[in-house]
Design a protein around this motif. Structure first.
Motif, PDB file in Angstrom:
ATOM      1  N   GLY A   1       0.413  13.536   3.330  1.00 22.61           N
ATOM      2  CA  GLY A   1       0.153  14.686   4.169  1.00 22.61           C
ATOM      3  C   GLY A   1       0.332  14.416   5.646  1.00 22.61           C
ATOM      4  N   CYS A   2       0.478  13.140   6.017  1.00 21.80           N
ATOM      5  CA  CYS A   2       0.630  12.761   7.423  1.00 21.80           C
ATOM      6  C   CYS A   2       2.044  13.076   7.916  1.00 21.80           C
ATOM      7  N   PRO A   3       2.162  13.433   9.182  1.00 21.36           N
ATOM      8  CA  PRO A   3       3.498  13.618   9.751  1.00 21.36           C
ATOM      9  C   PRO A   3       4.241  12.288   9.818  1.00 21.36           C
ATOM     10  N   ARG A   4       5.530  12.314   9.559  1.00 25.26           N
ATOM     11  CA  ARG A   4       6.369  11.130   9.667  1.00 25.26           C
ATOM     12  C   ARG A   4       6.883  11.017  11.094  1.00 25.26           C
ATOM     13  N   PRO A   5       7.218   9.814  11.572  1.00 22.73           N
ATOM     14  CA  PRO A   5       7.432   8.578  10.801  1.00 22.73           C
ATOM     15  C   PRO A   5       6.248   7.623  10.804  1.00 22.73           C
ATOM     16  N   TYR A   6       5.040   8.070  11.164  1.00 24.99           N
ATOM     17  CA  TYR A   6       3.914   7.148  11.269  1.00 24.99           C
ATOM     18  C   TYR A   6       2.731   7.619  10.421  1.00 24.99           C
ATOM     19  N   PRO A   7       2.875   7.603   9.085  1.00 23.93           N
ATOM     20  CA  PRO A   7       1.763   8.023   8.222  1.00 23.93           C
ATOM     21  C   PRO A   7       0.665   6.961   8.187  1.00 23.93           C
ATOM     22  N   LYS A   8      -0.538   7.395   7.840  1.00 22.05           N
ATOM     23  CA  LYS A   8      -1.662   6.480   7.675  1.00 22.05           C
ATOM     24  C   LYS A   8      -1.701   5.970   6.232  1.00 22.05           C
ATOM     25  N   PRO A   9      -2.348   4.833   6.006  1.00 23.21           N
ATOM     26  CA  PRO A   9      -2.540   4.384   4.619  1.00 23.21           C
ATOM     27  C   PRO A   9      -3.368   5.410   3.845  1.00 23.21           C
ATOM     28  N   ALA A  10      -3.079   5.545   2.580  1.00 22.93           N
ATOM     29  CA  ALA A  10      -3.805   6.507   1.744  1.00 22.93           C
ATOM     30  C   ALA A  10      -5.217   6.013   1.468  1.00 22.93           C
ATOM     31  N   ASP A  11      -6.160   6.948   1.395  1.00 22.22           N
ATOM     32  CA  ASP A  11      -7.557   6.626   1.067  1.00 22.22           C
ATOM     33  C   ASP A  11      -7.966   7.153  -0.299  1.00 22.22           C
ATOM     34  N   VAL A  12      -7.253   8.156  -0.799  1.00 20.93           N
ATOM     35  CA  VAL A  12      -7.657   8.791  -2.046  1.00 20.93           C
ATOM     36  C   VAL A  12      -6.419   9.213  -2.831  1.00 20.93           C
ATOM     37  N   LYS A  13      -6.513   9.078  -4.149  1.00 20.07           N
ATOM     38  CA  LYS A  13      -5.478   9.612  -5.040  1.00 20.07           C
ATOM     39  C   LYS A  13      -5.981  10.938  -5.588  1.00 20.07           C
ATOM     40  N   VAL A  14      -5.159  11.983  -5.491  1.00 19.05           N
ATOM     41  CA  VAL A  14      -5.524  13.323  -5.948  1.00 19.05           C
ATOM     42  C   VAL A  14      -4.666  13.665  -7.160  1.00 19.05           C
TER      43      VAL A  14
ATOM     44  N   HIS B   1      -3.744  16.549 -10.131  1.00 22.64           N
ATOM     45  CA  HIS B   1      -3.819  17.931 -10.617  1.00 22.64           C
ATOM     46  C   HIS B   1      -4.113  17.859 -12.114  1.00 22.64           C
ATOM     47  N   LYS B   2      -5.305  18.281 -12.509  1.00 18.82           N
ATOM     48  CA  LYS B   2      -5.768  18.067 -13.878  1.00 18.82           C
ATOM     49  C   LYS B   2      -4.864  18.702 -14.929  1.00 18.82           C
ATOM     50  N   ALA B   3      -4.352  19.894 -14.659  1.00 13.85           N
ATOM     51  CA  ALA B   3      -3.589  20.621 -15.675  1.00 13.85           C
ATOM     52  C   ALA B   3      -2.255  19.975 -15.997  1.00 13.85           C
ATOM     53  N   THR B   4      -1.649  19.291 -15.015  1.00 12.10           N
ATOM     54  CA  THR B   4      -0.306  18.746 -15.204  1.00 12.10           C
ATOM     55  C   THR B   4      -0.230  17.233 -15.070  1.00 12.10           C
ATOM     56  N   GLY B   5      -1.241  16.604 -14.482  1.00 14.90           N
ATOM     57  CA  GLY B   5      -1.194  15.171 -14.240  1.00 14.90           C
ATOM     58  C   GLY B   5      -0.412  14.792 -13.001  1.00 14.90           C
ATOM     59  N   LEU B   6       0.102  15.769 -12.251  1.00 17.03           N
ATOM     60  CA  LEU B   6       0.809  15.463 -11.010  1.00 17.03           C
ATOM     61  C   LEU B   6      -0.139  14.814 -10.014  1.00 17.03           C
ATOM     62  N   LYS B   7       0.384  13.864  -9.240  1.00 13.16           N
ATOM     63  CA  LYS B   7      -0.459  13.088  -8.331  1.00 13.16           C
ATOM     64  C   LYS B   7       0.110  13.082  -6.919  1.00 13.16           C
ATOM     65  N   THR B   8      -0.777  12.857  -5.973  1.00 12.20           N
ATOM     66  CA  THR B   8      -0.383  12.553  -4.607  1.00 12.20           C
ATOM     67  C   THR B   8      -1.442  11.638  -4.025  1.00 12.20           C
ATOM     68  N   GLN B   9      -1.172  11.062  -2.860  1.00  5.55           N
ATOM     69  CA  GLN B   9      -2.177  10.242  -2.204  1.00  5.55           C
ATOM     70  C   GLN B   9      -2.302  10.688  -0.757  1.00  5.55           C
ATOM     71  N   LEU B  10      -3.550  10.699  -0.262  1.00 10.92           N
ATOM     72  CA  LEU B  10      -3.837  11.254   1.046  1.00 10.92           C
ATOM     73  C   LEU B  10      -4.795  10.363   1.825  1.00 10.92           C
TER      74      LEU B  10
ATOM     75  N   MET C   1       0.825  -1.201   0.000  1.00  7.07           N
ATOM     76  CA  MET C   1       0.000   0.000   0.000  1.00  7.07           C
ATOM     77  C   MET C   1       0.860   1.252   0.000  1.00  7.07           C
ATOM     78  N   LEU C   2       0.246   2.341  -0.435  1.00  8.87           N
ATOM     79  CA  LEU C   2       0.903   3.641  -0.412  1.00  8.87           C
ATOM     80  C   LEU C   2       0.435   4.405   0.829  1.00  8.87           C
ATOM     81  N   TRP C   3       1.311   5.270   1.311  1.00  9.37           N
ATOM     82  CA  TRP C   3       1.016   5.992   2.545  1.00  9.37           C
ATOM     83  C   TRP C   3       0.651   7.437   2.250  1.00  9.37           C
ATOM     84  N   CYS C   4      -0.116   8.022   3.142  1.00 13.91           N
ATOM     85  CA  CYS C   4      -0.560   9.411   2.996  1.00 13.91           C
ATOM     86  C   CYS C   4       0.643  10.344   2.973  1.00 13.91           C
TER      87      CYS C   4
END
Length: 266
Positions: free
Chosen positions: A160-173, A175-184, A155-158
């Motif tokens: 936006g979470c503070p390290r070193p204990y991030p939560k599992p990601a629930d959503v992929k975000v 950016h429509k104009a560039t295709g850049l992605k993150t998971q939160l 799994m991928l981790w959020c």
């Protein structure tokens, strides 16, 4: 969506669905969505949900215009380059520059506070202001969210979470104009993280101005021979930051790559 037995249950379902789609429920007329996307089954039978088409039409119809305190995007020219800036609506203004009392129905312009601009704020015509949600796509399917994950957890981790204990990601975000992605995760799927993702192209462009200007002056340089160090460097830049390549240079580079592929023997 399924039907429910009371108006309160339908309202809660609408709010839950809007949040799942990455929308702010406060920006919508919930009663209006309820009227258009649900129907009364009759005494004792509760309410039923209309089709997905009805839902999407109602969400589009009953979205309120942004207000003071909302995060929006404006497009500015900085040193000859176009930049996306995300900031907070601070005030609605009249055509003469004065401010309104209360909330205007049809304001002339908006004063937006900008964190990463030299002026720290700009007055922008209303039709040049875009609500932040319009710039992003949200994918909630767990398979898609965690696609490409490595390691035993799978799994991928959020991000936006503070390290070193991030939560599992629930959503992929995305950016429509560039295709850049993150998971939160759900907790950090918020405007602050969306703006951080939306500002990445701006920071990338500021760090790559030399390459961008070179391609603006001479788009054909990107198609130079393989032993041309400058041409190779520009191609590496284009592969790493395709959303920063000027339109003419991007077109020539695509033709060059196609020609290179055609010249390779089968």
């Amino acid at each position: 969506m399924s039907g429910h037995g009371s108006k309160r249950a339908v309202r809660e379902l609408i709010i839950e669905t809007l949040e799942k789609e990455g929308r702010n429920p406060h920006a919508y007329n919930i009663a209006g969505i309820m009227r258009d996307a649900f129907y009364d089954r009759g005494p004792g039978y509760g309410y039923g949900a209309e089709s997905e088409e009805h839902w999407h039409a109602a969400v589009k119809k009953y979205r309120r215009a942004f207000g003071v305190g909302d995060l929006v995007r404006v497009v500015l020219e900085v040193d000859g380059q176009t930049e996306f800036h995300y900031g907070t609506v601070a005030q609605f203004r009249k055509a003469n520059g004065g401010s309104y009392r209360g909330t205007p129905v049809k304001p002339h312009s908006v004063y937006v506070e900008l964190e990463h601009h030299a002026s720290y704020g700009r007055t922008v015509p209303l039709d040049e202001v875009t609500p932040i949600l319009d710039d992003f796509e949200f994918i909630w399917d767990a398979i898609e969210v965690h696609r490409g994950a490595f390691g035993p957890a799978g799994m991928l981790w959020c991000m936006g979470c503070p390290r070193p204990y991030p939560k599992p990601a629930d959503v992929k975000v995305i950016h429509k104009a560039t295709g850049l992605k993150t998971q939160l995760c759900k907790e950090h799927n918020n405007e602050e993280q969306w703006a951080r993702l939306g500002h990445r192209p701006m920071w990338d462009a500021r760090g790559c101005r030399e390459e961008i200007q070179a391609l603006v002056r001479n788009p054909g340089e990107i198609t130079g021979p393989a032993d041309d160090a400058d041409a190779c460097a520009l191609r590496q830049f284009a592969d790493a930051f395709p959303y920063l390549v000027p339109e003419k240079a991007a077109e020539l580079y695509a033709q060059w790559k196609e020609a290179q592929g055609a010249s390779v023997p089968a």
